[in-house]
Design a protein around this motif. Structure first.
Motif, PDB file in Angstrom:
ATOM      1  N   THR A 210      46.072  33.909  68.031  1.00 36.95           N
ATOM      2  CA  THR A 210      47.264  33.556  68.820  1.00 36.95           C
ATOM      3  C   THR A 210      46.912  32.729  70.043  1.00 36.95           C
ATOM      4  OG1 THR A 210      47.108  35.676  69.991  1.00 36.95           O
ATOM      5  CG2 THR A 210      48.547  35.573  68.032  1.00 36.95           C
ATOM      6  N   ASP A 211      45.602  32.451  70.229  1.00 34.90           N
ATOM      7  CA  ASP A 211      45.186  31.577  71.329  1.00 34.90           C
ATOM      8  C   ASP A 211      43.908  30.866  70.927  1.00 34.90           C
ATOM      9  OD1 ASP A 211      42.749  33.184  72.464  1.00 34.90           O
ATOM     10  OD2 ASP A 211      44.368  34.668  72.288  1.00 34.90           O
ATOM     11  N   THR A 212      43.601  29.800  71.618  1.00 32.54           N
ATOM     12  CA  THR A 212      42.455  28.963  71.233  1.00 32.54           C
ATOM     13  C   THR A 212      41.117  29.640  71.519  1.00 32.54           C
ATOM     14  OG1 THR A 212      42.579  27.841  73.378  1.00 32.54           O
ATOM     15  CG2 THR A 212      43.738  26.815  71.521  1.00 32.54           C
ATOM     16  N   ARG A 213      41.079  30.521  72.555  1.00 33.67           N
ATOM     17  CA  ARG A 213      39.818  31.218  72.835  1.00 33.67           C
ATOM     18  C   ARG A 213      39.431  32.110  71.669  1.00 33.67           C
ATOM     19  NH1 ARG A 213      38.602  36.097  74.421  1.00 33.67           N
ATOM     20  NH2 ARG A 213      40.799  36.629  74.763  1.00 33.67           N
ATOM     21  N   THR A 214      40.423  32.852  71.140  1.00 33.74           N
ATOM     22  CA  THR A 214      40.149  33.696  69.974  1.00 33.74           C
ATOM     23  C   THR A 214      39.787  32.833  68.761  1.00 33.74           C
ATOM     24  OG1 THR A 214      41.725  35.326  70.806  1.00 33.74           O
ATOM     25  CG2 THR A 214      41.075  35.502  68.491  1.00 33.74           C
ATOM     26  N   GLY A 215      40.442  31.688  68.641  1.00 33.33           N
ATOM     27  CA  GLY A 215      40.132  30.788  67.540  1.00 33.33           C
ATOM     28  C   GLY A 215      38.682  30.298  67.592  1.00 33.33           C
ATOM     29  N   ALA A 216      38.204  29.979  68.775  1.00 26.92           N
ATOM     30  CA  ALA A 216      36.822  29.524  68.924  1.00 26.92           C
ATOM     31  C   ALA A 216      35.843  30.631  68.561  1.00 26.92           C
ATOM     32  CB  ALA A 216      36.585  29.040  70.356  1.00 26.92           C
ATOM     33  N   GLU A 217      36.171  31.900  68.933  1.00 21.29           N
ATOM     34  CA  GLU A 217      35.305  33.021  68.577  1.00 21.29           C
ATOM     35  C   GLU A 217      35.232  33.201  67.060  1.00 21.29           C
ATOM     36  OE1 GLU A 217      36.988  36.254  70.670  1.00 21.29           O
ATOM     37  OE2 GLU A 217      36.192  35.655  72.631  1.00 21.29           O
ATOM     38  N   LEU A 218      36.363  33.036  66.366  1.00 22.67           N
ATOM     39  CA  LEU A 218      36.380  33.156  64.912  1.00 22.67           C
ATOM     40  C   LEU A 218      35.561  32.024  64.269  1.00 22.67           C
ATOM     41  CD1 LEU A 218      40.112  34.145  64.332  1.00 22.67           C
ATOM     42  CD2 LEU A 218      38.098  35.592  63.972  1.00 22.67           C
ATOM     43  N   MET A 219      35.593  30.860  64.865  1.00 22.74           N
ATOM     44  CA  MET A 219      34.777  29.747  64.361  1.00 22.74           C
ATOM     45  C   MET A 219      33.292  30.081  64.444  1.00 22.74           C
ATOM     46  SD  MET A 219      36.622  27.000  63.384  1.00 22.74           S
ATOM     47  CE  MET A 219      35.565  25.600  63.644  1.00 22.74           C
ATOM     48  N   GLU A 220      32.883  30.841  65.474  1.00 21.65           N
ATOM     49  CA  GLU A 220      31.488  31.241  65.628  1.00 21.65           C
ATOM     50  C   GLU A 220      31.076  32.232  64.553  1.00 21.65           C
ATOM     51  OE1 GLU A 220      29.223  30.233  67.653  1.00 21.65           O
ATOM     52  OE2 GLU A 220      30.216  29.228  69.325  1.00 21.65           O
ATOM     53  N   GLU A 221      32.041  33.054  64.092  1.00 22.21           N
ATOM     54  CA  GLU A 221      31.715  34.155  63.190  1.00 22.21           C
ATOM     55  C   GLU A 221      31.808  33.771  61.718  1.00 22.21           C
ATOM     56  OE1 GLU A 221      34.407  37.208  64.271  1.00 22.21           O
ATOM     57  OE2 GLU A 221      33.558  37.523  66.279  1.00 22.21           O
ATOM     58  N   GLU A 222      32.685  32.847  61.354  1.00 20.47           N
ATOM     59  CA  GLU A 222      32.923  32.525  59.953  1.00 20.47           C
ATOM     60  C   GLU A 222      32.717  31.029  59.702  1.00 20.47           C
ATOM     61  OE1 GLU A 222      33.378  34.736  57.759  1.00 20.47           O
ATOM     62  OE2 GLU A 222      33.973  36.516  58.900  1.00 20.47           O
ATOM     63  N   TRP A 223      32.453  30.735  58.451  1.00 20.63           N
ATOM     64  CA  TRP A 223      32.258  29.330  58.049  1.00 20.63           C
ATOM     65  C   TRP A 223      33.624  28.753  57.679  1.00 20.63           C
ATOM     66  CZ3 TRP A 223      30.489  27.008  52.874  1.00 20.63           C
ATOM     67  CH2 TRP A 223      30.145  25.657  53.045  1.00 20.63           C
ATOM     68  N   VAL A 224      34.299  28.237  58.683  1.00 11.87           N
ATOM     69  CA  VAL A 224      35.678  27.759  58.537  1.00 11.87           C
ATOM     70  C   VAL A 224      35.659  26.320  58.045  1.00 11.87           C
ATOM     71  CG1 VAL A 224      37.844  27.296  59.731  1.00 11.87           C
ATOM     72  CG2 VAL A 224      36.491  29.332  60.310  1.00 11.87           C
ATOM     73  N   GLN A 225      36.441  26.061  57.004  1.00 10.66           N
ATOM     74  CA  GLN A 225      36.497  24.722  56.446  1.00 10.66           C
ATOM     75  C   GLN A 225      37.709  23.930  56.942  1.00 10.66           C
ATOM     76  OE1 GLN A 225      36.007  24.750  52.200  1.00 10.66           O
ATOM     77  NE2 GLN A 225      34.335  26.235  52.271  1.00 10.66           N
ATOM     78  N   VAL A 226      38.839  24.633  57.214  1.00  9.28           N
ATOM     79  CA  VAL A 226      40.066  23.963  57.657  1.00  9.28           C
ATOM     80  C   VAL A 226      40.634  24.725  58.850  1.00  9.28           C
ATOM     81  CG1 VAL A 226      42.372  23.161  57.017  1.00  9.28           C
ATOM     82  CG2 VAL A 226      40.542  23.242  55.282  1.00  9.28           C
ATOM     83  N   VAL A 227      41.014  23.989  59.902  1.00  7.40           N
ATOM     84  CA  VAL A 227      41.695  24.570  61.061  1.00  7.40           C
ATOM     85  C   VAL A 227      43.080  23.953  61.155  1.00  7.40           C
ATOM     86  CG1 VAL A 227      41.711  24.848  63.559  1.00  7.40           C
ATOM     87  CG2 VAL A 227      39.552  24.962  62.307  1.00  7.40           C
ATOM     88  N   ILE A 228      44.094  24.834  61.220  1.00  6.42           N
ATOM     89  CA  ILE A 228      45.478  24.378  61.418  1.00  6.42           C
ATOM     90  C   ILE A 228      45.946  24.954  62.743  1.00  6.42           C
ATOM     91  CG2 ILE A 228      47.828  24.373  60.505  1.00  6.42           C
ATOM     92  CD1 ILE A 228      46.635  24.845  57.724  1.00  6.42           C
ATOM     93  N   CYS A 229      46.218  24.070  63.700  1.00  3.71           N
ATOM     94  CA  CYS A 229      46.518  24.515  65.058  1.00  3.71           C
ATOM     95  C   CYS A 229      47.832  23.902  65.534  1.00  3.71           C
ATOM     96  CB  CYS A 229      45.385  24.121  65.999  1.00  3.71           C
ATOM     97  SG  CYS A 229      45.584  24.704  67.702  1.00  3.71           S
ATOM     98  N   ASP A 230      48.640  24.725  66.224  1.00  2.00           N
ATOM     99  CA  ASP A 230      49.884  24.226  66.817  1.00  2.00           C
ATOM    100  C   ASP A 230      49.560  23.452  68.087  1.00  2.00           C
ATOM    101  OD1 ASP A 230      52.840  24.206  66.791  1.00  2.00           O
ATOM    102  OD2 ASP A 230      52.553  25.223  68.722  1.00  2.00           O
ATOM    103  N   GLN A 231      50.336  22.400  68.356  1.00  3.02           N
ATOM    104  CA  GLN A 231      50.077  21.573  69.529  1.00  3.02           C
ATOM    105  C   GLN A 231      50.405  22.293  70.821  1.00  3.02           C
ATOM    106  OE1 GLN A 231      48.591  19.082  70.491  1.00  3.02           O
ATOM    107  NE2 GLN A 231      49.595  18.263  72.317  1.00  3.02           N
ATOM    108  N   ARG A 232      51.552  23.024  70.855  1.00  5.07           N
ATOM    109  CA  ARG A 232      51.997  23.669  72.099  1.00  5.07           C
ATOM    110  C   ARG A 232      51.380  25.060  72.176  1.00  5.07           C
ATOM    111  NH1 ARG A 232      58.278  22.985  73.379  1.00  5.07           N
ATOM    112  NH2 ARG A 232      57.434  23.760  75.355  1.00  5.07           N
ATOM    113  N   MET A 233      50.243  25.135  72.897  1.00  7.00           N
ATOM    114  CA  MET A 233      49.544  26.397  73.081  1.00  7.00           C
ATOM    115  C   MET A 233      49.368  26.641  74.573  1.00  7.00           C
ATOM    116  SD  MET A 233      48.870  27.653  70.072  1.00  7.00           S
ATOM    117  CE  MET A 233      47.580  28.830  70.451  1.00  7.00           C
TER     118      MET A 233
END
Length: 493
Positions: free
Chosen positions: A35-58
């Motif tokens: 629900t926020d970009t900080r958490t998203g960055a942490e998940l990127m560190e933990e998993e091998w993410v191939q696609v990121v879909i992000c809302d512009q207004r955060m």
């Protein structure tokens, strides 16, 4: 085993939007949500993410800013932006800053989102395949270069200075050291020495150690060739200038960017001396029957059996050509000056000759090597090769004995303190008749005994001596079997 499902990270601060995107994609993808970009960055560190879909207004950080930040760390991850804005300027900024693969405008349709995610995952897979193939191509290219270099190294080793056999105290050591030094400098080389001393082998070794080693090496022996044939071989000829209807390409042109070795340059006629000088000074020549000038960039190595400086003094060789050739002037010693090398060379030649003729032999006995070492070898390596070939032909055992050696060689003494090496020296030298006859007699006795494997009865019969008379002469001259074998009582009945 099926491929694992791609991981897709969904980032949106509105829970119902996250839930809707998960429902649209979870049948085909492993879904991660934030629900926020900080958490998203942490998940990127933990998993091998191939696609990121992000809302512009955060809150705190826009989608473009977040996608731009992860682009630095995970450039291969495909980035999709969901936005309610359709301003072209904002889209251009998003592309430039975040490397956005695709925009999805609100309100989005589930099928639209699914198709965009499928394409993004496919793009990620293709990018990884392309990277893998590029890596493999680089590896294959590197491997191919390594194999080529290994082949070149093997060729250099097989034809280079390593093939010039020499003992630890051989005069060839200094010669090879000097030749190595000159080899890497693109200058003409003059090799002087008797026929058969191995000048061509040294020339080829210098070529293999030079910067031209990947280019051709040509060799031509000028000795005994008619002037017209030498000119044709070197310069080539235009159509009609020589027998045959076609053009003839000469070695000066064939050896362009390579090396040309000319043996017997001391026999070169004056007109061709001038042509060779032009090649060295101008890098050019004119074919027979032609008018045009052909350029050539070759390295010239020449061999001479006679002293070119003496020929210059006698007016038989152009001084300007001599000085142009003698930038590197190396003298190859004759075999008689390489006492420690003959045994090594003989063994090497024997292996090659035996393999060529398919005859199983292992080497020489000590007496044979001693006779070979103490002979003068006026024919140098060619004579040594011929002698070993003849010994091999008549050999009955796997070890070649001294009895197989030719009579002129057997008549040589086993050491420096023995009889003269040359019968001619005895015949023409000083000393009383008695002394000179005794020297010849010593040589004949040793040669005859060696041929008969030191069977004294047979030797005495051939020489027309009694058994007692032969024994007396051997005692007088101190002649004994050099192998140290116990003498059988061959003289007794």
């Amino acid at each position: 085993m099926a491929d694992p499902r791609p991981y897709v990270l969904l980032i949106d601060d509105e829970p119902h939007s996250l839930s809707a995107m998960r429902m649209a994609l979870e049948d085909e993808f492993e879904i991660l949500t934030a629900t926020d970009t900080r958490t998203g960055a942490e998940l990127m560190e933990e998993e091998w993410v191939q696609v990121v879909i992000c809302d512009q207004r955060m809150p705190g950080q826009t989608g473009v800013e977040f996608l731009s930040a992860i682009r630095e760390r995970w450039p291969e991850t495909v980035r999709i932006l969901i936005t309610g804005y359709t301003d072209p300027g904002a889209m251009a900024d998003a592309i430039n800053l975040g490397g956005i693969h695709q925009f999805i405008a609100k309100p989005w349709h589930p099928d639209q989102l699914l198709m965009a995610t499928r394409n993004a995952a496919r793009l990620f897979h293709l990018a990884r395949e392309n990277e893998r193939m590029a890596l493999e191509m680089r590896l294959l290219s590197s491997t191919a270069e390594t194999k080529l270099e290994k082949r070149r190294r093997a060729l250099r080793d097989g034809l280079g200075f390593e093939t010039i056999l020499r003992a630890p105290n051989s005069p060839m050591i200094a010669l090879v050291d000097a030749a190595r030094q000159f080899a890497t400098f693109d200058v003409p080389v003059l090799l002087t020495g008797e026929a058969g001393t191995g000048k061509a082998q040294i020339a080829r070794a210098m070529h293999m150690a030079s910067l031209r080693s990947d280019r051709p090496f040509y060799a031509l022996n000028l000795g005994g060739m008619p002037e017209e044939l030498v000119a044709l071989e070197l310069l080539g000829a235009k159509r009609g200038a020589a027998p045959g209807a076609t053009n003839r390409i000469g070695l000066l042109q064939k050896a362009d960017r390579g090396t040309l070795y000319l043996s017997g340059v001391d026999t070169l006629p004056p007109a061709l001396q001038l042509a060779l000088l032009r090649v060295l000074t101008e890098g050019a020549f004119t074919p027979l029957g032609g008018q045009e000038t052909i350029s050539t960039n070759l390295r010239l190595i020449v061999g001479a059996h006679r002293d070119l400086a003496a020929l210059v003094a006698d007016g038989l060789f152009r001084p300007d050509l001599y000085y142009a050739l003698s930038v590197a002037d190396l003298t190859v010693p004759p075999l008689r000056a390489r006492r420690g090398d003959v045994a090594i060379l003989a063994q090497h030649i024997l292996v090659e000759v035996a393999a060529r003729h398919g005859k199983l032999v292992h080497g020489f006995d000590a007496a044979a090597l001693e006779f070979l070492e103490n002979y003068d070898w006026p024919g140098n390596l060619r004579e040594l090769t011929n002698e070993i070939t003849r010994m091999l032909i008549f050999a009955q055992d796997s070890i070649l004995g001294a009895e197989l050696i030719s009579r002129p060689i057997l008549q040589g003494p086993p050491g420096e303190a023995g009889a003269d090496r040359s019968a001619q020296a005895v015949l023409t030298g000083d000393g009383t008749l008695k002394d000179r006859v005794e020297l010849i007699e010593m040589r004949i006795l040793r040669e005859t005994l060696t041929r008969h494997r030191w069977n004294k009865s047979r030797a005495a019969a051939e020489l027309g001596l009694s058994r007692v008379g032969l024994r007396a002469k051997l005692d007088r001259y101190g002649i004994a079997d050099p192998t140290g074998r116990a003498t059988q009582d061959e003289e007794e009945d």
